[in-house]
Write an enzyme that holds these catalytic residues in place. Structure first.
Site, PDB file in Angstrom:
ATOM      1  N   ASP A  66       0.922  -1.349   0.106  1.00 19.54           N
ATOM      2  CA  ASP A  66      -0.023   0.135  -0.092  1.00 19.54           C
ATOM      3  C   ASP A  66       0.877   1.243   0.005  1.00 19.54           C
ATOM      4  O   ASP A  66       2.046   1.213   0.201  1.00 19.54           O
ATOM      5  CB  ASP A  66      -0.888  -0.097   1.377  1.00 19.54           C
ATOM      6  CG  ASP A  66      -1.913   1.034   1.309  1.00 19.54           C
ATOM      7  OD1 ASP A  66      -2.371   1.455   0.251  1.00 19.54           O
ATOM      8  OD2 ASP A  66      -2.298   1.534   2.356  1.00 19.54           O
ATOM      9  N   GLU A 123       2.874   5.211  -4.022  1.00 19.91           N
ATOM     10  CA  GLU A 123       2.973   5.931  -5.180  1.00 19.91           C
ATOM     11  C   GLU A 123       4.286   6.669  -5.226  1.00 19.91           C
ATOM     12  O   GLU A 123       4.613   7.037  -6.302  1.00 19.91           O
ATOM     13  CB  GLU A 123       1.904   6.999  -4.893  1.00 19.91           C
ATOM     14  CG  GLU A 123       0.328   6.266  -5.102  1.00 19.91           C
ATOM     15  CD  GLU A 123      -0.041   5.602  -4.128  1.00 19.91           C
ATOM     16  OE1 GLU A 123       0.278   5.835  -2.971  1.00 19.91           O
ATOM     17  OE2 GLU A 123      -0.785   4.617  -4.122  1.00 19.91           O
ATOM     18  N   ASP A 167      -8.994   4.025  -1.749  1.00 19.96           N
ATOM     19  CA  ASP A 167      -9.950   4.514  -0.870  1.00 19.96           C
ATOM     20  C   ASP A 167     -11.154   5.310  -1.717  1.00 19.96           C
ATOM     21  O   ASP A 167     -11.234   6.435  -1.444  1.00 19.96           O
ATOM     22  CB  ASP A 167      -9.281   5.389  -0.058  1.00 19.96           C
ATOM     23  CG  ASP A 167      -8.007   4.965   0.673  1.00 19.96           C
ATOM     24  OD1 ASP A 167      -7.969   3.747   0.397  1.00 19.96           O
ATOM     25  OD2 ASP A 167      -7.288   5.608   1.156  1.00 19.96           O
TER      26      ASP A 167
HETATM   27  C1  GLC Z   1      -4.685   3.421   2.793  1.00 19.82           C
HETATM   28  C2  GLC Z   1      -5.025   2.323   1.948  1.00 19.82           C
HETATM   29  C3  GLC Z   1      -6.318   1.648   2.685  1.00 19.82           C
HETATM   30  C4  GLC Z   1      -5.766   1.292   4.060  1.00 19.82           C
HETATM   31  C5  GLC Z   1      -5.112   2.540   4.988  1.00 19.82           C
HETATM   32  C6  GLC Z   1      -4.408   1.986   6.147  1.00 19.82           C
HETATM   33  O1  GLC Z   1      -5.518   4.390   2.884  1.00 19.82           O
HETATM   34  O2  GLC Z   1      -5.653   2.636   0.768  1.00 19.82           O
HETATM   35  O3  GLC Z   1      -6.817   0.599   2.133  1.00 19.82           O
HETATM   36  O4  GLC Z   1      -6.736   0.668   4.816  1.00 19.82           O
HETATM   37  O5  GLC Z   1      -4.314   3.102   4.090  1.00 19.82           O
HETATM   38  O6  GLC Z   1      -3.388   1.133   5.661  1.00 19.82           O
END
Ligand code: GLC
Length: 841
Positions: A462, A465, A537
Site C-alpha cells: 500500500d 505511489e 480509497d
Molecule cells: C490507505 C489504503 C487503505 C488502508 C489504509 C491504512 O488509505 O488505501 O486501504 O486501509 O491506508 O493502511
C-alpha cells in the site's frame, strides 16, 4: 455512523505536526541544495514556490523539414530539423516510433517492457523514400520541406507508416489501406516528448489504467502521475495507478498507443477536437509503440510487450474480508469463526497496519498479536488464509533491524547530496527503499521471510505511489530525489510497480512451490506481472458503485486483469441496499474484497441485518459455484491478456452501440452481467449483443441485438449466458479446498445453440503443475468434451444441465450414464466420466 474521531487512533497530533513541518523541511532542504549565488533566502522562497507549482505539459518543436533518410534492417531513420525519428518494425502489427535529438539513440532500457529485441519475430519490412525525394546526395543539407507527393514510407505485412508534408505528418494505414490515424506529429521539447494524431471524430478511447470516469475517455483530459488519491470521487485525476497505454477504437479496428516512458504525462483525448489525441510527457526519449488489430489482438500484443499476469492460486479468487484494521488477534479469530458459523464463504482475512509494532513493516504488535503463529495456525485450521499489509515507508528508528540494514547498505532514496530523503507516513518520519536497484529488490524480497515463516499467506503493498502523509496533503517525494535509475521525476510513476516486483520476486524465491498473492495500490505498465490490484480509497456512495465497474473495465483494457474495489466503499458506511448491490457486483469482478476505513461502521456481510446477510450469502455462493469458470477466465488472461471482466466494446467491438457501454459487461467468454447500480431500482435495461441469450438460472431465451428490460428485485443480479455456451460450476464450498477436488461434482450448464467453451483445471496452487484443458462442444444433438493434458484427482462426477432439450439422453460414450431428470426445460443427467465424453440426446 462513521466516527471520524476513531481516525485519531492513527492520525496522532505528532503525525499531523510532522506532516505539517514536512513542507518547510523539504523546501529548506531543496533551498540548501540550490543555494549558491542566489543566497539561502531567495532559494528557500523559490523552492517553496516550486513545490506549490503544478507542472504542465511541455512545449514541443514539431519537425518542419527533413535532412536525411536511411533505410534500416527493421525500418528507417529520418533526420528532421527537430530531431531524429526512427521507425522500427517490432512485429507485423507493432511499430516502434522513437525520436531523440541526435542519431545515437541510447539503448532502450525499460522496466515496463519484457520482450527484448532478440525475441522480436522476423518481419519483412520495406522502407523507402517516395515521390522522388533524394536526400542521399547532399552532405549536410539544410532541412528540406517535403513537397506534395514526397515522403518516406515504412511498410510491414499489416501496417504502413508514411511521413509526408511540411510540417512533417505521419499517417498509419492497415493492410486494406484503411487509415488508422492521420495528421500525426511526433515532437521533442527541451525537455519533453509528444505525439498527436487524428483518429476520426467517431473514435472511442479506452485504457490509461485507473481513471475515475466513464470507460470511453473521448472528450476528456488526463494526467499520468500516480498519487495517493484518498477521498477521490468521479472526475478526480490522476489516481494511484496510471498506464501509458491508450486504445483508440473505431468499431472492430483498434490502435494501441503505448508510450514507454514513466515521466509525468498529459493527454488530451478528443477534448480539444473530437477524435484527436495529444499526448505529452515531461521528459525522456519519445518511445511510442503503435499496435494495431482488433481490441483483443491489440491487448494481446500489449501484454506480450509488457508481460502477462501470472495465474494466482485459486483461493485468491475467493472472497476477502478486510478492515482497517482487525485487531487484536482474538477479534480476528472471532471474525473467522463467525463467518464460518453463518456459512458466509470466505478465503482470506486481511490484516491492515495495526498488526505492526508502531507501523514498522515486517513486525507484529506485541500486545495485539502476542502469538501470531498460533493465530495463523488456527485460521488455517478454519480454512482461512491471512494477508498482511506492507508499506514502503521504513520508520527512521535506529535499532529497528530493517531500518538499520537498509541505512547501512545505502538502500534508501537520497537527496542529490547522498543524504536519505525523509518523508512522513504512518510511523512518522520514514525513508524509502530504492526499488529501481536490483540488490535493493533482492534485499526487500528477503524481508518477507519472517512473516512467511510465521504462516502469513499473502501480502498487500500500500501507499506505494509513494504516498506521504503531509498537512495539507498532496506533497510527494520531490523530483530531485535520487534513485539509482534516475531522479524521482523519471521514476516516480514506476515506484509502485517496482515495489510490487521486489515483493513478488522475493515471495517467488522464498516459496518457489507456491504462487505468490500480492495486492498493490500503485502501479504502471507491467504491474500485472506481479500483483493483483484494488481501486483504492473509494466511498460508500451509489456513484462509487458505478465507478468501481467503470474502473475495473478500464483497468482490464489497460492490461491489468485482476482488480476490484473496496466493496461497500472505504469511507462513509453504505446503506444496506447499497451494500447488497455492491456484493452482487463485486462477486462477479476479478478481485472480491470488502474493506473499510478506521472508524467506519461494521462492514461484514452480516452487519446489515438478516436480509442483507442472505443476499450477501447468495452472491458469495454464486461466486464460489462459478469458481471453475472464473479460474478458466483467469487462465485465459494469463495466456492472451484478455481481462476477466471485459468491456462490451472489447468483447463485441463491431457492434458500435457498445462503444460507451460501461454499466454491463462480459465475465469471461460466456456470461453477460448487468448489475443494478441505482438506488431503489428493481429493474433495468440490458443491451444484448446479436444472437440468442439465456437467463443464467432458468435458461429462458432472449433474442439478442436489442435492449431488454429485466426485472431486478433485490434478490436478483441479471446474468445471461451466450447461446451454445457451457458454463462449469462446482458445489458451494465455504472456502477453496474445503472438499478435495475429486469429490466435487462438476455441473455443466449447457445453453441451447452451438458453441465451444473451455475449462482450465489444475490443483489451484502449484506453479506450473499438471493441468488439463477441456473443450466442450454444445450442439442441437448433444454435448461433447475433449480433453488435453491429465490432472490427477480431477472430478469424475459430472452433472449435465442441458437447457432447451426435450427428450432424455440417449447415449453416452466415454463414461457411465446415471440418473436423469427434468428441471424446467432442462435435461439433467448425471455421468461418471473422468475425461472426454460424448453425450447425445
Ligand atoms: C490507505 C489504503 C487503505 C488502508 C489504509 C491504512 O488509505 O488505501 O486501504 O486501509 O491506508 O493502511
Amino acid at each position: 455512523m462513521f466516527n471520524p474521531l476513531a481516525l485519531l487512533g492513527a492520525v496522532t497530533p505528532r503525525l499531523v505536526l510532522n506532516g505539517a513541518l514536512h513542507h518547510l523541511r523539504t523546501a529548506a532542504r531543496e533551498a540548501r541544495l540550490a543555494a549558491g549565488e542566489r543566497g539561502r533566502l531567495a532559494a528557500l522562497a523559490e523552492a517553496w514556490r516550486a513545490a506549490r507549482r503544478r507542472p504542465g505539459p511541455p512545449r514541443l518543436s514539431p519537425p518542419r523539414g527533413v535532412t536525411a533518410f536511411a533505410a534500416e534492417p527493421r525500418g528507417a531513420s529520418v533526420t528532421t530539423d527537430a530531431g531524429v525519428l526512427r521507425v522500427v518494425a517490432v512485429a507485423d502489427d507493432v511499430l516502434l516510433l522513437r525520436m531523440a535529438p541526435a542519431t545515437n539513440f541510447p539503448p532502450a532500457t525499460s522496466n515496463a517492457v519484457v520482450v527484448s529485441e532478440d525475441q522480436w519475430p522476423a518481419v519483412a519490412v520495406e522502407a523507402r523514400a517516395v515521390g522522388g525525394l533524394d536526400l542521399a546526395a547532399a552532405d549536410a543539407p539544410p532541412p528540406v520541406a517535403l513537397r506534395p507527393g514526397e515522403g518516406v514510407v515504412v511498410r510491414t505485412g499489416a501496417l504502413t507508416l508514411s511521413l509526408s508534408g511540411s510540417p512533417c505528418r505521419l499517417r498509419l494505414t492497415g493492410a486494406a489501406g484503411q487509415v488508422l490515424f492521420d495528421e500525426a506529429v511526433a515532437a521533442l521539447g527541451s525537455p519533453g516528448v509528444g505525439f498527436s494524431a487524428r483518429f476520426g471524430a467517431d473514435a472511442a478511447f479506452y485504457g490509461l489504467g485507473e481513471k475515475a470516469s466513464a470507460l470511453n475517455h473521448a472528450g476528456r483530459r488526463f494526467e499520468l502521475w500516480n498519487v495517493d488519491a484518498a477521498t477521490y470521487t468521479r472526475g478526480t485525476d490522476p489516481l494511484y495507478l496510471g498506464v501509458p497505454f491508450l486504445v483508440a477504437q473505431r468499431g472492430a479496428q483498434a490502435v494501441g498507443l503505448f508510450l514507454d516512458d514513466p515521466h509525468r504525462a498529459w493527454l488530451d483525448v478528443g477534448a480539444t477536437a473530437p477524435g484527436a489525441v495529444d499526448l505529452r510527457a515531461a521528459g525522456g526519449e519519445l518511445r511510442l509503440y503503435l499496435l494495431a488489430g482488433t481490441p483483443a489482438q491489440v491487448l494481446e500484443r500489449y501484454t506480450w510487450l509488457t508481460g502477462r499476469a501470472r495465474l494466482p492460486p485459486l483461493w485468491a479468487l475467493g472472497f476477502h474480508q478486510s478492515r482497517y484494521s482487525y485487531f487484536p488477534q482474538a477479534r480476528v479469530l472471532a471474525l473467522a469463526k463467525e463467518l464460518r458459523r453463518r456459512r458466509l464463504p470466505c478465503d482470506v482475512l486481511h490484516l491492515d497496519i495495526h498488526h505492526m509494532d508502531g507501523y514498522r513493516c515486517f513486525t507484529w504488535h506485541p500486545e495485539r498479536f502476542p502469538a501470531p503463529r498460533a493465530m495463523l495456525d488456527e485460521l488455517h485450521g478454519l480454512g482461512f488464509k491471512a494477508l498482511c499489509i506492507v508499506d514502503p515507508g521504513i520508520k527512521v528508528d535506529p535499532g529497528y533491524r530493517v531500518y538499520d540494514e537498509a541505512l547501512a547498505r545505502r538502500f534508501f532514496l537520497t537527496w542529490p547530496d547522498g543524504e536519505p530523503f525523509t518523508g512522513p507516513v504512518w510511523p512518522g518520519p520514514c525513508h524509502f527503499p530504492d526499488f529501481s536497484r536490483e540488490e535493493v529488490r533482492a534485499w526487500w524480497g528477503e524481508q518477507y521471510r519472517g512473516l512467511l515463516d510465521d504462516g502469513v499467506d499473502a501480502f498487500w503493498n500500500d501507499m506505494n505511489e509513494a504516498a506521504l502523509l503531509t498537512v495539507p496533503p498532496g506533497a510527494g517525494v520531490p523530483d530531485v530525489v535520487q534513485h539509482a535509475g534516475g531522479d524521482h521525476a523519471a521514476l516516480h510513476n514506476e515506484y509502485g510497480a517496482l515495489m510490487a516486483r521486489a515483493s513478488a520476486e522475493g515471495l517467488r524465491r522464498l516459496r518457489p512451490g507456491q504462487r505468490p498473492v500480492l495486492l498493490t495500490r500503485a502501479g504502471w505498465a507491467g504491474v500485472q506481472r506481479d500483483a493483483l490490484h484494488w481501486t483504492g480509497d473509494n466511498r460508500s456512495t451509489w456513484d462509487h458503485l458505478r465507478l468501481s465497474l467503470q474502473m475495473v473495465l478500464g483497468l482490464g483494457y489497460s492490461g491489468v486483469p485482476f482488480t476490484g474495489p473496496d466493496t461497500g466503499g472505504f469511507t462513509g458506511g453504505p446503506s444496506p441496499e447499497l451494500f447488497a448491490r455492491w456484493m452482487q457486483l463485486s462477486s462477479l469482478l476479478p478481485f472480491f474484497r470488502v474493506h473499510s476505513v478506521l472508524g467506519s461502521p461494521p462492514q461484514e456481510p452480516f452487519a446489515f441485518g438478516p436480509r442483507v446477510e442472505a443476499l450477501s450469502r447468495a452472491a458469495l455462493e454464486r461466486r464460489y459455484r462459478l469458481l471453475p469458470y472464473l479460474y478458466t477466465a483467469a487462465w485465459q488472461a494469463t495466456q492472451t491478456g484478455a481481462p476477466l471482466a471485459r468491456a462490451m466494446a472489447f468483447a463485441f467491438p463491431a457492434d458500435r452501440r457498445f462503444a460507451s457501454t460501461d454499466d454491463q459487461f462480459m465475465l469471461g467468454d460466456a456470461l453477460l452481467v448487468a448489475p443494478v447500480l441505482e438506488r431503489g431500482a428493481r429493474a433495468r435495461e440490458v443491451l444484448l449483443p446479436e444472437g440468442a441469450w439465456h437467463d443464467f438460472e432458468t435458461g429462458e431465451r432472449y433474442e439478442g441485438g436489442r435492449a431488454v428490460r429485466c426485472e431486478a428485485p433485490l434478490e436478483r443480479l441479471p446474468l445471461y449466458a451466450r447461446a451454445g455456451a457451457v458454463v462449469p460450476l462446482w458445489p458451494v464450498q465455504q472456502h477453496v479446498g474445503e472438499r478435495p477436488l475429486a469429490e466435487l461434482q462438476l455441473e455443466l450448464r449447457a445453453y441451447p445453440g452451438a458453441g465451444e467453451s473451455l475449462l482450465y483445471e489444475d490443483d489451484g496452487e502449484t506453479p506450473g503443475g499438471p493441468h488439463r484443458l477441456s473443450r466442450f462442444e454444445r450442439s442441437a444433438r448433444g454435448l461433447a468434451r475433449r480433453v488435453e493434458g491429465a490432472l490427477p484427482g480431477a472430478p469424475a462426477r459430472v452433472l449435465v444441465r442441458a437447457f432447451g432439450v426435450d427428450g432424455p439422453a440417449l447415449r453416452l460414450r466415454g463414461g457411465a450414464l446415471g440418473a436423469q431428470r427434468r428441471e424446467g426445460d432442462a435435461l439433467c443427467c448425471e455421468l461418471e466420466a473422468a475425461g472426454a465424453f460424448e453425450l447425445e440426446w
